[in-house]
Design a protein around this motif. Structure first.
Motif, mmCIF file in Angstrom:
data_model
loop_
_atom_site.group_PDB
_atom_site.id
_atom_site.type_symbol
_atom_site.label_atom_id
_atom_site.label_comp_id
_atom_site.label_asym_id
_atom_site.label_seq_id
_atom_site.Cartn_x
_atom_site.Cartn_y
_atom_site.Cartn_z
ATOM 1 N N TRP A 55 0.826 -1.207 0.000
ATOM 2 C CA TRP A 55 0.000 0.000 0.000
ATOM 3 C C TRP A 55 0.864 1.262 0.000
ATOM 4 O O TRP A 55 0.532 2.255 -0.670
ATOM 5 C CB TRP A 55 -0.930 0.003 1.218
ATOM 6 N N ASN A 57 3.918 1.530 -1.265
ATOM 7 C CA ASN A 57 4.503 1.658 -2.602
ATOM 8 C C ASN A 57 3.490 2.186 -3.606
ATOM 9 O O ASN A 57 3.801 3.052 -4.436
ATOM 10 C CB ASN A 57 5.045 0.300 -3.069
ATOM 11 N N ALA A 58 2.266 1.667 -3.532
ATOM 12 C CA ALA A 58 1.221 2.135 -4.449
ATOM 13 C C ALA A 58 0.871 3.594 -4.190
ATOM 14 O O ALA A 58 0.615 4.367 -5.126
ATOM 15 C CB ALA A 58 -0.025 1.256 -4.297
ATOM 16 N N THR A 59 0.871 3.994 -2.907
ATOM 17 C CA THR A 59 0.562 5.380 -2.552
ATOM 18 C C THR A 59 1.625 6.334 -3.084
ATOM 19 O O THR A 59 1.304 7.418 -3.606
ATOM 20 C CB THR A 59 0.442 5.518 -1.025
#
Length: 338
Positions: A55, A57-59
């Motif tokens: 999460w 990394n995606a953010t």
């Protein structure tokens, strides 16, 4: 816990121009664990960070894309509950373990915060300061049978179902039952009544002293205000992060409310916040949104923050609750969130 003779402070009592605070684009809370979780070993801490990694990394990637070429400023933070259970752990043991386990997952914690610091920081009663800004929304046609939130410590997001029992007044006719109604509902109501604090009286040296215990949702609301850079006392920011260069103290209360762990960290406060939390916190964060929507925050602080964001080309809404987002993950927690 504190005596209730603590002075109440509000922004309306001062004419000081609010001072700016440095702001990141996004503050990411990578964890909020209870002392039971630290006492229970490292598995719960590892479970939290293992779930956080994808999460986070995606953010980072999403923020970079949203800013359209503007260099992203993202800071991470971790909240430790030293308010309800402060005495059976030592900062040196907990912080050393926490930072080391985070590093195993390539997570750098920029800021470590204490939940008790949301109650009081640097001698300023932040919880009282926030409570003084509560503006409950009275139901249409209210009779005043429900006392004000400042008197009872309960805040709801609508109109409660009336008591149709007739109560103890036998001569009063029973009212027709009606369902609770949420303010601003969409088709159907989701009614929530939140306990903000609980008071009790005890004897101290023969004198009656009233104590107050703040609830998790209320302290979590103060925590969001700090992360959004929205709180001021006499125009000055509160609970500003401080670096700690000495050995960790023996007691949590000897630490600042917010400790900066990383020298290269982006600013602690941000235009928006995102929290990656265990599913058990969903109810608390629902309550936080209700509380934030009922606070009379200094309008000049809000307006200037919105203006600064627009100058950067990253517009943000004025409503604080709309700047707060969450990801709820499956992760074991030892303690009850309430």
């Amino acid at each position: 816990m504190t005596g209730l003779d603590t002075p109440v402070y509000t922004e309306s009592t001062t004419r000081n121009e609010p001072r700016h605070v440095a702001l990141s684009h996004l503050s990411v809370e990578v964890g909020h664990l209870y002392m039971q979780d630290f006492v229970g070993g490292d598995d719960r801490i590892r479970a939290q960070f293992r779930k956080v990694v994808p999460w986070l990394n995606a953010t980072r990637a999403a923020l970079k894309d949203d800013l359209n070429g503007v260099a992203p400023r993202l800071s991470t933070c971790f909240l430790i509950d030293d308010y309800f259970r402060p005495h059976d752990t030592r900062p040196a043991d907990v912080i050393t373990r926490l930072v080391a386990i985070a590093a195993e997952f390539d997570i750098e914690i920029d800021y470590l915060a204490r939940e008790a610091g949301c109650f009081e920081a640097d001698g300023i009663p932040l919880a009282e300061l926030t409570a003084a800004m509560l503006l409950p929304e009275p139901p249409v046609g209210t009779t005043g049978s429900r006392p004000p939130v400042q008197d009872i410590g309960w805040l709801c997001n609508g109109e409660r179902s009336p008591d149709n029992s007739g109560g103890s007044q036998a001569m009063m006719p029973a009212t027709e039952w009606k369902p609770a109604v949420e303010f601003g509902r969409r088709n159907h109501s989701i009614f929530l009544d939140v306990e903000l604090w609980r008071d009790w009286t005890e004897k101290v040296d023969g004198e009656s002293v009233t104590r107050r215990l703040w609830s998790c949702p209320f302290l979590a609301s103060v925590w969001q205000l700090l992360r959004l850079g929205a709180l001021r006392y006499e125009g000055e920011p509160v609970a500003e992060p401080r670096q700690w260069t000495a050995d960790w103290p023996a007691q949590w209360s000897d630490l600042p409310a917010v400790v900066q762990l990383s020298k290269r960290a982006a600013p602690f406060a941000a235009y928006r916040t995102m929290s990656v939390l265990p599913q058990a916190y969903l109810g608390i964060e629902h309550a936080v949104r209700v509380i934030l929507s009922h606070l009379d925050i200094d309008e000049s602080v809000i307006a200037k923050t919105v203006a600064r964001a627009e100058q950067e080309g990253v517009p943000v809404p004025g409503g604080l609750s709309t700047r707060v987002s969450h990801v709820f993950i499956e992760a074991p927690v030892a303690g009850s969130p309430w």
